[in-house]
Design an enzyme around this catalytic site. Structure first.
Site, PDB file in Angstrom:
ATOM      1  N   GLU A   1       0.777  -1.235   0.000  1.00  0.00           N
ATOM      2  CA  GLU A   1       0.000   0.000   0.000  1.00  0.00           C
ATOM      3  C   GLU A   1       0.813   1.291   0.000  1.00  0.00           C
ATOM      4  O   GLU A   1       0.366   2.288  -0.549  1.00  0.00           O
ATOM      5  CB  GLU A   1      -0.939  -0.005   1.225  1.00  0.00           C
ATOM      6  CG  GLU A   1      -1.974  -1.102   1.213  1.00  0.00           C
ATOM      7  CD  GLU A   1      -2.914  -0.977   0.033  1.00  0.00           C
ATOM      8  OE1 GLU A   1      -3.433   0.129  -0.214  1.00  0.00           O
ATOM      9  OE2 GLU A   1      -3.119  -1.985  -0.662  1.00  0.00           O
TER      10      GLU A   1
ATOM     11  N   SER B   1     -42.494 -18.586  53.087  1.00  0.00           N
ATOM     12  CA  SER B   1     -41.788 -19.039  54.289  1.00  0.00           C
ATOM     13  C   SER B   1     -40.280 -18.957  54.173  1.00  0.00           C
ATOM     14  O   SER B   1     -39.575 -19.051  55.188  1.00  0.00           O
ATOM     15  CB  SER B   1     -42.185 -20.473  54.631  1.00  0.00           C
ATOM     16  OG  SER B   1     -43.513 -20.525  55.084  1.00  0.00           O
TER      17      SER B   1
END
Length: 868
Positions: free
Chosen positions: A220, A488
């Site tokens: 590149e 409970s």
């Protein structure tokens, strides 16, 4: 000499004026008609020719006379004109250019008469001749302009762009990244967050091999480390392509990074111009290595991968740090056109680009020719990118969702999750989570479809959530965070409040446990059918879940003290509002995760650890944004109080046939909330060892009647206990056995007590019938254990006797100070500590658990009021 300003002269025409200021009549020829009024032409007939003016006086020099000048009064002094030979000239009014001579005598013969100058425009057009312009001179001037524009124009444009285009800030340049949520091992993924369907995970430059970086530069931008951010040759090529209708490249790596980070990728000269400016500015602000690192992490490599790390996974299913020279060259070759040069789509073109990259590396002396000759085009690339997991829609989604919520409370935002490539390590252990899912699915597989379940498991030593099941539908309700009445299972907090009340209450304290029992101003409270006692101590009442006993205890210490004891253990402070007597039987809503956390405090001998599901957060660049430390915790409940509560709960699992398979000590409590009649709407089992605290809830979306596959009502000692037992046995299998600390009783120590009386109930008979059915649930007998007392009670009685004989001197500890206010209203009498007796009136809700309290006196359709 006559005055040139004499009023007898008509200045515009050069004629003498009459004494009245009007022009005198024209001279009349013989035979001519008489003039008209004021010396004008005759009123009728053919117009007469204008006579010539009289000759000027030779003694008066002719002068120019201003047409608009004022007349000179008679007798005014006028200086003599030195040049007396020039006649007075004036302009005609018709702009014809004719000139009149004013004077008393004619000009000398042969004298020139002054002419009116031609208009300026006429003079320019034809007054004088010009030399024709040379064509070479025109060409030369155009060349000068072009050369000046070529030299000065770019400079001016660069300066303007430098001032006009700001460098993107870190926030503006932030790119979406994949965030990963993992199990406690830090590797097994739970969820993969892909904002906007992106697939990007950034890595620092040191995690990208040098040969991979050089391969990218070869493909590149080979002059990357020497150019100023742009390349003149590349720009010229791009301009030519644009002007000729093509598509141009020519961008350097810096320009490509600008394009991606700004999101402007339109094909235009304007974008190129902006790229160049920003490339130079970024080059001045960042090092080349920083730019290269950003570039490698932002560009698109194909296969849905953005960044080198995602590309390495997409093509070779490995990390970027493990890429070879050949693999790096192949990846670098596809950057320009990944949709065309993917080796799976065009192997020939991909290999051609691979050769181009390697040859460039040799040219730049990054590899030697010998190394180049050894390279072979890779064949281990994947035919297609592996599936990238997203956010799951099953039980794991609830883990992810709770983790995100916890991150927000720690200051880590959703934007950071989306842009910083976070790795979020949770505390959930993959084997425990898998077991939680299997346990719930196994037990609910043959049950009605309306049943829903939740399971949360916490390590009491740290507060870490090790398993979190909020339901199988990840996009549906998280039942682990649903508010439900605990029934409970809330009774341990009542006992904790009583032990801290400073009234000398201990595990040996006895209250009547008969049923039903009337409480003045509060109504009637009942136990489950066939289960009561003349007098019970705390251990018996907890094991059998005697409602009347705990209701009395709650009234004794006060509902607010019960709520405070629950908050102390870990129930959030914003829950349990306005408690009344019914809080002793669990009429206030809580979350399953709250119950697991509060019970974990008892398991840790009163030390509270904040429940949490996130242990570590690390950004993709290695920064640790958050790491959970394991502090020693906070002593929330006095250790002796916590240990006494544990002691009272040790026989509950065994009493319901849900003891652990290896016989290790375990404490727990069931709970059931009644809907109406004989049906229940919520069922619980919460229990723990020193290392694992687990809460299980079973219910429905609409609080429907809970019935199993045999159409029997479901209690806490049935399906919830089955799930709890299966899970606990699995996660503790192979783990060393841990025991609770030495029990030191408080207040009245436990002593042997008479057996609890019971009578057969319809449910007992029904359970017996179901137990012979091979297709029945494993929990069919779980609630019919009222007759299973002799073994459990005898063992408990012998232990109680030995504990009480050795710890009689501990009774004095109950008289110390207490964080709870004392309540002198009495144990069984009337609830003066409860304000508004009507609001606290017990209802006919039945116990969820067959050892729960059933308040009486309400209508069948009531959901409110105390529950058991």
């Amino acid at each position: 000499m006559s005055d040139p300003r004499d009023p007898r002269f008509d200045a515009p025409r050069g004629r003498p004026r009459s004494p009245q200021g009007r022009p005198p009549p024209y001279p009349q020829r013989p035979g001519a008609p008489a003039p008209g009024p004021y010396g004008g032409p005759p009123p009728q007939g053919r117009p007469q020719r204008r006579p010539a003016p009289p000759p000027p006086d030779a003694r008066v020099p002719p002068q120019r006379y201003r047409a608009d000048g004022p007349p000179v009064s008679p007798g005014a002094r006028q200086s003599a004109y030195q040049s007396g030979d020039v006649p007075l000239l004036t302009h005609d009014e018709d702009d014809s250019g004719a000139t009149a001579v004013v004077g008393n005598q004619a000009p000398p013969r042969g004298a020139a008469v002054a002419q009116h100058p031609a208009p300026r425009s006429e003079s320019r057009r034809g007054g004088r001749s010009r030399k024709p312009a040379s064509p070479w001179r025109t060409v030369r001037r155009i060349c000068y302009v072009v050369l000046g524009a070529a030299l000065i124009g770019p400079f001016v444009a660069f300066v303007v762009g430098w001032l006009l285009f700001p460098v993107p800030t870190a926030e503006q340049a932030a790119l979406t990244q994949v965030a990963t949520f993992t199990f406690a091992d830090g590797e097994t993924p739970i969820a993969t967050v892909r904002p906007e369907n992106s697939n990007r995970v950034t890595v620092t430059l040191d995690k990208v091999p040098e040969h991979v970086r050089e391969a990218v530069l070869s493909a590149e931008d080979r002059s990357f480390y020497s150019n100023p951010g742009f390349d003149f040759v590349g720009i010229g090529r791009a301009v030519y392509e644009q002007l000729t209708g093509g598509v141009g490249g020519g961008s350097t790596i810096t320009q490509q990074y600008v394009k991606v980070s700004t999101g402007q990728d339109d094909v235009s000269l304007w974008r190129k111009y902006k790229e160049v400016i920003l490339a130079v500015k970024i080059t001045r602000e960042k090092t080349k290595d920083e730019i290269l690192e950003n570039y490698l992490n932002t560009i698109y490599w194909g296969r849905g991968a953005s960044g080198i790390q995602a590309a390495a996974k997409a093509y070779f299913d490995k990390d970027a740090k493990d890429l070879t020279v050949s693999e790096g060259a192949m990846l670098a070759g596809v950057i320009q056109l990944p949709s065309r040069w993917d080796p799976a789509k065009s192997p020939e073109r991909s290999q051609e680009r691979w050769n181009f990259v390697l040859d460039g590396m040799v040219e730049q002396r990054w590899i030697t020719p010998e190394e180049r000759a050894q390279q072979v085009f890779p064949t281990n690339w994947l035919p297609e990118a592996p599936a990238v997991g997203g956010v799951p829609d099953d039980d794991r989604y609830h883990i992810y969702d709770r983790a995100v919520e916890e991150l927000a409370s720690k200051g880590i935002t959703q934007d950071q999750i989306d842009t910083e490539g976070l790795t979020v390590t949770t505390t959930v252990q993959e084997p425990s989570q898998r077991q939680a899912v299997e346990s719930v699915k196994d037990q609910l597989a043959r049950q009605p479809d309306n049943l829903r379940g939740a399971l949360v498991s916490i390590d009491p030593r740290t507060g870490a959530i090790t398993a979190y099941y909020g339901g199988q539908n990840g996009l549906g309700t998280d039942y682990a965070m649903a508010l439900r009445q605990p029934g409970s299972s809330f009774k341990p907090f009542v006992l904790s409040a009583a032990l801290q009340a400073g009234k000398g209450i201990g595990l040996g304290t006895k209250y009547p446990g008969t049923s039903p029992m009337e409480f003045p101003g509060r109504g009637e409270v009942s136990n489950i059918e066939g289960l009561d006692c003349e007098e019970c101590n705390a251990i018996e009442a907890m094991t059998k879940s005697i409602n009347t006993w705990f209701y009395q205890l709650g009234i004794t210490v006060g509902p607010q003290s019960v709520a405070q004891a629950a908050h102390q253990a870990g129930i959030p402070d914003d829950l349990l509002p306005d408690p009344t007597g019914g809080i002793a039987l669990g009429d206030k809503e809580v979350h399953p995760v709250d119950m697991a956390s509060a019970y974990a405090t008892f398991a840790a001998e009163g030390v509270y650890h904040e429940p949490h599901i996130v242990s570590r957060v690390e950004a993709s660049d290695g920064r640790v944004l958050y790491e959970r430390e394991n502090p020693e915790g906070r002593q929330a409940v006095p250790p002796q109080v916590a240990r006494n509560v544990v002691e009272a709960m040790l026989d509950v699992a065994d009493h319901t046939d849900h003891a652990l398979s290896d016989g290790r000590p375990v404490a727990g409590k069931t709970g059931t909330v009644q809907l109406q009649g004989n049906d229940n709407k919520d069922a619980w089992m919460v229990g723990f060892t020193p290392s694992v605290s687990t809460a299980v809830w079973i219910g429905s979306d609409q609080s429907d009647a809970l019935r199993n596959s045999q159409r029997r009502p479901i209690y806490g000692s049935m399906l919830p206990s089955d799930i709890w037992q299966e899970f606990m046995n699995a996660v503790l299998r192979g783990e060393p056995e841990q025991t609770f600390s030495t029990f030191v009783p408080m207040g009245d120590p436990p002593r042997a007590a008479p057996p609890v009386s019971s009578t057969p109930s319809p449910d007992d008979d029904e359970d017996d019938e179901d137990s012979s059915d091979s297709d029945s649930d494993s929990d069919s007998d779980s609630d019919s254990d009222s007759n299973r007392n002799s073994d459990g009670d005898s063992s408990r009685s012998s232990r109680d006797s030995s504990d009480s004989s050795s710890d009689e001197d501990q009774d004095s500890s109950s008289g110390g100070s207490s964080p709870f206010g004392t309540n002198d209203s009495g144990g069984s009498g009337g609830g003066s500590s409860d304000s508004g007796g009507s609001s606290d009136e017990p209802t006919s809700n039945r116990s969820q658990d067959r050892s729960s309290t059933v308040p009486a006196g309400a209508t069948d359709g009531s959901d409110a009021g105390p529950v058991g």
